[in-house]
Design a protein around this motif. Sequence first.
Motif, PDB file in Angstrom:
ATOM      1  N   LEU A  17      16.096  63.527 -43.213  1.00  0.00           N
ATOM      2  CA  LEU A  17      16.082  64.786 -44.111  1.00  0.00           C
ATOM      3  C   LEU A  17      17.547  65.701 -44.619  1.00  0.00           C
ATOM      4  O   LEU A  17      18.344  65.810 -46.016  1.00  0.00           O
ATOM      5  CB  LEU A  17      14.821  65.921 -44.128  1.00  0.00           C
ATOM      6  CG  LEU A  17      13.858  65.676 -44.415  1.00  0.00           C
ATOM      7  CD1 LEU A  17      12.574  66.874 -43.614  1.00  0.00           C
ATOM      8  CD2 LEU A  17      13.842  64.907 -46.006  1.00  0.00           C
ATOM      9  N   LYS A  18      17.928  66.400 -43.235  1.00  0.00           N
ATOM     10  CA  LYS A  18      19.457  66.629 -43.904  1.00  0.00           C
ATOM     11  C   LYS A  18      20.214  66.282 -43.680  1.00  0.00           C
ATOM     12  O   LYS A  18      21.109  66.204 -44.261  1.00  0.00           O
ATOM     13  CB  LYS A  18      19.691  67.634 -41.920  1.00  0.00           C
ATOM     14  CG  LYS A  18      20.909  68.240 -41.256  1.00  0.00           C
ATOM     15  CD  LYS A  18      20.760  69.524 -42.570  1.00  0.00           C
ATOM     16  CE  LYS A  18      22.258  70.463 -42.440  1.00  0.00           C
ATOM     17  NZ  LYS A  18      21.978  71.436 -43.734  1.00  0.00           N
ATOM     18  N   THR A  19      20.912  64.688 -43.458  1.00  0.00           N
ATOM     19  CA  THR A  19      21.481  64.098 -43.349  1.00  0.00           C
ATOM     20  C   THR A  19      21.405  63.776 -44.861  1.00  0.00           C
ATOM     21  O   THR A  19      23.095  63.462 -45.684  1.00  0.00           O
ATOM     22  CB  THR A  19      21.468  62.885 -42.968  1.00  0.00           C
ATOM     23  OG1 THR A  19      21.126  62.868 -41.042  1.00  0.00           O
ATOM     24  CG2 THR A  19      22.163  61.737 -43.556  1.00  0.00           C
ATOM     25  N   LEU A  20      20.322  63.399 -45.573  1.00  0.00           N
ATOM     26  CA  LEU A  20      20.418  63.262 -47.125  1.00  0.00           C
ATOM     27  C   LEU A  20      20.085  64.348 -47.866  1.00  0.00           C
ATOM     28  O   LEU A  20      21.275  64.521 -49.096  1.00  0.00           O
ATOM     29  CB  LEU A  20      18.305  62.576 -47.664  1.00  0.00           C
ATOM     30  CG  LEU A  20      18.720  61.074 -46.975  1.00  0.00           C
ATOM     31  CD1 LEU A  20      16.854  60.946 -47.080  1.00  0.00           C
ATOM     32  CD2 LEU A  20      19.344  60.422 -47.544  1.00  0.00           C
ATOM     33  N   ALA A  21      19.983  65.029 -47.911  1.00  0.00           N
ATOM     34  CA  ALA A  21      20.529  66.577 -48.233  1.00  0.00           C
ATOM     35  C   ALA A  21      22.290  67.256 -47.764  1.00  0.00           C
ATOM     36  O   ALA A  21      22.898  67.249 -48.765  1.00  0.00           O
ATOM     37  CB  ALA A  21      19.940  67.545 -47.509  1.00  0.00           C
ATOM     38  N   ALA A  22      22.720  66.544 -46.645  1.00  0.00           N
ATOM     39  CA  ALA A  22      24.323  67.273 -46.994  1.00  0.00           C
ATOM     40  C   ALA A  22      25.225  66.072 -48.117  1.00  0.00           C
ATOM     41  O   ALA A  22      26.033  65.996 -48.308  1.00  0.00           O
ATOM     42  CB  ALA A  22      24.384  66.614 -45.658  1.00  0.00           C
ATOM     43  N   MET A  23      24.822  64.990 -47.657  1.00  0.00           N
ATOM     44  CA  MET A  23      25.804  63.353 -48.276  1.00  0.00           C
ATOM     45  C   MET A  23      24.911  62.695 -49.774  1.00  0.00           C
ATOM     46  O   MET A  23      25.647  62.119 -50.163  1.00  0.00           O
ATOM     47  CB  MET A  23      25.315  62.215 -46.827  1.00  0.00           C
ATOM     48  CG  MET A  23      25.835  62.839 -45.197  1.00  0.00           C
ATOM     49  SD  MET A  23      27.485  63.339 -45.527  1.00  0.00           S
ATOM     50  CE  MET A  23      28.013  61.354 -45.706  1.00  0.00           C
ATOM     51  N   PRO A  52      10.942  53.151 -40.209  1.00  0.00           N
ATOM     52  CA  PRO A  52       9.622  53.326 -39.379  1.00  0.00           C
ATOM     53  C   PRO A  52       9.401  55.063 -40.901  1.00  0.00           C
ATOM     54  O   PRO A  52       8.955  56.013 -41.208  1.00  0.00           O
ATOM     55  CB  PRO A  52       8.781  53.363 -38.891  1.00  0.00           C
ATOM     56  CG  PRO A  52       9.402  52.069 -38.479  1.00  0.00           C
ATOM     57  CD  PRO A  52      11.006  52.358 -39.042  1.00  0.00           C
ATOM     58  N   ALA A  53      11.007  55.465 -40.244  1.00  0.00           N
ATOM     59  CA  ALA A  53      10.796  57.156 -40.342  1.00  0.00           C
ATOM     60  C   ALA A  53      11.191  57.330 -41.822  1.00  0.00           C
ATOM     61  O   ALA A  53      10.786  58.201 -42.764  1.00  0.00           O
ATOM     62  CB  ALA A  53      12.348  57.518 -39.953  1.00  0.00           C
ATOM     63  N   LEU A  54      12.066  56.439 -42.647  1.00  0.00           N
ATOM     64  CA  LEU A  54      11.892  57.110 -44.314  1.00  0.00           C
ATOM     65  C   LEU A  54      10.633  56.796 -45.177  1.00  0.00           C
ATOM     66  O   LEU A  54      10.255  56.817 -45.426  1.00  0.00           O
ATOM     67  CB  LEU A  54      13.189  55.858 -44.352  1.00  0.00           C
ATOM     68  CG  LEU A  54      14.346  56.182 -44.633  1.00  0.00           C
ATOM     69  CD1 LEU A  54      15.063  55.059 -44.571  1.00  0.00           C
ATOM     70  CD2 LEU A  54      14.626  57.438 -44.987  1.00  0.00           C
ATOM     71  N   LEU A  55      10.041  55.434 -44.303  1.00  0.00           N
ATOM     72  CA  LEU A  55       8.913  55.261 -45.117  1.00  0.00           C
ATOM     73  C   LEU A  55       7.822  56.826 -45.134  1.00  0.00           C
ATOM     74  O   LEU A  55       7.268  56.852 -45.853  1.00  0.00           O
ATOM     75  CB  LEU A  55       6.907  54.330 -44.575  1.00  0.00           C
ATOM     76  CG  LEU A  55       6.233  53.388 -44.901  1.00  0.00           C
ATOM     77  CD1 LEU A  55       6.975  53.666 -46.183  1.00  0.00           C
ATOM     78  CD2 LEU A  55       5.644  52.203 -44.198  1.00  0.00           C
ATOM     79  N   ARG A  56       7.597  57.243 -43.842  1.00  0.00           N
ATOM     80  CA  ARG A  56       6.909  58.383 -43.609  1.00  0.00           C
ATOM     81  C   ARG A  56       6.987  58.989 -44.311  1.00  0.00           C
ATOM     82  O   ARG A  56       6.379  60.038 -45.206  1.00  0.00           O
ATOM     83  CB  ARG A  56       7.066  58.779 -41.941  1.00  0.00           C
ATOM     84  CG  ARG A  56       5.962  59.028 -41.146  1.00  0.00           C
ATOM     85  CD  ARG A  56       6.045  59.586 -39.936  1.00  0.00           C
ATOM     86  NE  ARG A  56       7.529  59.213 -39.668  1.00  0.00           N
ATOM     87  CZ  ARG A  56       8.118  58.613 -38.352  1.00  0.00           C
ATOM     88  NH1 ARG A  56       7.459  57.366 -37.588  1.00  0.00           N
ATOM     89  NH2 ARG A  56       9.394  59.550 -38.119  1.00  0.00           N
ATOM     90  N   LEU A  57       8.390  59.727 -44.692  1.00  0.00           N
ATOM     91  CA  LEU A  57       9.267  60.734 -45.251  1.00  0.00           C
ATOM     92  C   LEU A  57       8.791  60.321 -46.689  1.00  0.00           C
ATOM     93  O   LEU A  57       8.587  60.901 -47.494  1.00  0.00           O
ATOM     94  CB  LEU A  57      10.815  61.090 -44.871  1.00  0.00           C
ATOM     95  CG  LEU A  57      10.709  60.880 -43.458  1.00  0.00           C
ATOM     96  CD1 LEU A  57      12.387  61.214 -43.604  1.00  0.00           C
ATOM     97  CD2 LEU A  57      10.482  62.843 -43.827  1.00  0.00           C
ATOM     98  N   GLU A  58       8.851  58.885 -47.709  1.00  0.00           N
ATOM     99  CA  GLU A  58       8.499  58.608 -49.103  1.00  0.00           C
ATOM    100  C   GLU A  58       7.113  59.008 -49.174  1.00  0.00           C
ATOM    101  O   GLU A  58       6.897  58.903 -49.818  1.00  0.00           O
ATOM    102  CB  GLU A  58       8.884  57.350 -49.020  1.00  0.00           C
ATOM    103  CG  GLU A  58       9.239  56.928 -50.523  1.00  0.00           C
ATOM    104  CD  GLU A  58      10.057  55.735 -50.081  1.00  0.00           C
ATOM    105  OE1 GLU A  58       9.498  54.667 -49.718  1.00  0.00           O
ATOM    106  OE2 GLU A  58      10.468  55.473 -51.330  1.00  0.00           O
ATOM    107  N   GLN A  59       6.736  58.620 -47.437  1.00  0.00           N
ATOM    108  CA  GLN A  59       5.188  58.655 -47.936  1.00  0.00           C
ATOM    109  C   GLN A  59       4.312  60.175 -48.217  1.00  0.00           C
ATOM    110  O   GLN A  59       3.330  60.319 -49.214  1.00  0.00           O
ATOM    111  CB  GLN A  59       4.244  58.313 -46.874  1.00  0.00           C
ATOM    112  CG  GLN A  59       3.993  56.941 -46.890  1.00  0.00           C
ATOM    113  CD  GLN A  59       3.087  56.166 -45.297  1.00  0.00           C
ATOM    114  OE1 GLN A  59       3.146  56.805 -44.484  1.00  0.00           O
ATOM    115  NE2 GLN A  59       2.959  55.224 -45.694  1.00  0.00           N
ATOM    116  N   LYS A  60       5.033  61.208 -47.611  1.00  0.00           N
ATOM    117  CA  LYS A  60       5.014  62.572 -48.078  1.00  0.00           C
ATOM    118  C   LYS A  60       5.234  63.402 -49.542  1.00  0.00           C
ATOM    119  O   LYS A  60       5.434  63.839 -49.297  1.00  0.00           O
ATOM    120  CB  LYS A  60       5.350  63.278 -46.550  1.00  0.00           C
ATOM    121  CG  LYS A  60       4.799  63.196 -45.813  1.00  0.00           C
ATOM    122  CD  LYS A  60       5.565  63.446 -44.197  1.00  0.00           C
ATOM    123  CE  LYS A  60       4.342  62.897 -43.194  1.00  0.00           C
ATOM    124  NZ  LYS A  60       5.310  62.768 -41.613  1.00  0.00           N
ATOM    125  N   ALA A  61       6.202  62.300 -49.453  1.00  0.00           N
ATOM    126  CA  ALA A  61       6.789  62.675 -50.803  1.00  0.00           C
ATOM    127  C   ALA A  61       8.106  62.988 -50.294  1.00  0.00           C
ATOM    128  O   ALA A  61       8.683  64.041 -51.406  1.00  0.00           O
ATOM    129  CB  ALA A  61       6.037  63.237 -52.316  1.00  0.00           C
TER     130      ALA A  61
END
Lengths: 111, 381
Positions: A17-23, A52-61
């Motif tokens: 999340l932090k990486t996507l927020a920053a980059m 798997p982490a990306l899928l998890r985060l995407e499932q949580k929107a």
Amino acid sequence: MSARDEVPYGTLDLMVLKTLAAMGPLHGYGIARRIEQAANGAVALNQGTIYPALLRLEQKAWISSDWGTSENNRRARFYTITAAGRKQLAAEAKLWARTVSMVNGLLEGES
Amino acid sequence: MTRVRVLLSRVLDLALGRRRESRLSEEIQTHLDLLTEQHLARGMTPDAARVAARREFGGIDQVKETYRDQRGLPVVFEPAARAWHRHVLSLDDLLRRQGTVARAYVRLFAKHPAALARSPFASMLHASVASLTEERRRMEGTVERLLPVVRQLAELDCATLDALGGPLRSAAADGGFLEGLADFGVASFRELAQWRGAAPADATMHGAPPWPLASDAPFKVLLWPDWSDEGELSAIVALADDARLAAPPCLVLRFERTDGDLAAAIARFERVCARRAAGAPELDVVVVDEPLPPEAFPRLGRAVACALLLPSSFRGERHRFFARVGSSGVRGAEDLLAFVPAAPDGAPRQVEATGSGEEVGATRVASQRRAADFSRSRSPA
């Protein structure tokens, strides 16, 4: 402690999340590279665990994704943090800081 | 709210299952390509770059497995739930067919090898005991008929086993190939172990619980006469590698029904063994040709027990054995040939033994240690 430690349990989602927020929008490879760079070689990341982490985060929107073209002209899935994801990041960052502070206080008190 | 989102997303995944799978595969491929390019840019050779990329990425199968577990509804996709589902189905199936439960679990473990190391596996094994016991009970008729013969067998040396041909033939004719082969094999291995002074020996077979192998016996055998593909073979090897067994048993496997090519079968073993954990103990494997008529069982049992290669006198075919994948455990052709009996008419028999690597070519041998070259053809004196 080894020269390159495993990613602490439960922190990969926060790092993503932090990486996507920053980059801004990034594909899986870009996210993994960025995390490794930010850790300055101190973290041994099995890059595959990103998915798997990306899928998890995407499932949580907390993130969304779409196909795009990478810098090398390859078709790649780009991930973007959502507004809900930013809120979650802020909440988790606070929680993390509180946890670290509490553990530090405990360790210092014990020594 | 987040839980509802996750649930909705998982339900949606039920409809998008294949699309999600192909999306992940494409993402992984792109990731590997980019990693490879990164290493090439640092001056690595293409092969080294690919290997380094795979290493950095980690286990692709594990990633896919974890990804899959996170999709769909847990009750459908959790390994433990699947195991229970298959178990219940299998109980019904047992009324119609033997062997269903074992095959169901083998398929399950082939698809979810990680389940072997997880706690659900333990509970699933407990659940499966009922099924296996039921299967065993259904075989009891055959076993009961075989037991007197097996007891006799344990008291005999190899030279006199042929004398049992008559009763064994009639018992085996009722029991079918699998049961006959397994029972004769188990009995023969026990007999061999005693004969060689290696007792105590433990043995178990396809469809029976593996508990007898969790012992300190120096001579253990796992007979698995029915397997269909590399995935199933991997699961069998995983069972043999189970840490609770202390040391892996010798695997006795029937040659694939669907593949009459021994070299291909050997190559499969090599591939499966190459995937074993680093430092895993050597694995003894004996592959037995099929099909064999029931009248072949007594000879086959003895031959398996001795890890011999002997000519078939039944169909003019040779029985071929491939022993000790990736090692020189079989002590060599001389050792094997010493056990080969003369034909009834006293004429010498043509015998050939084959070892790892010979039929697959040196470059395709993945094992760390290659079998000693004991391939030769000769007539025993």
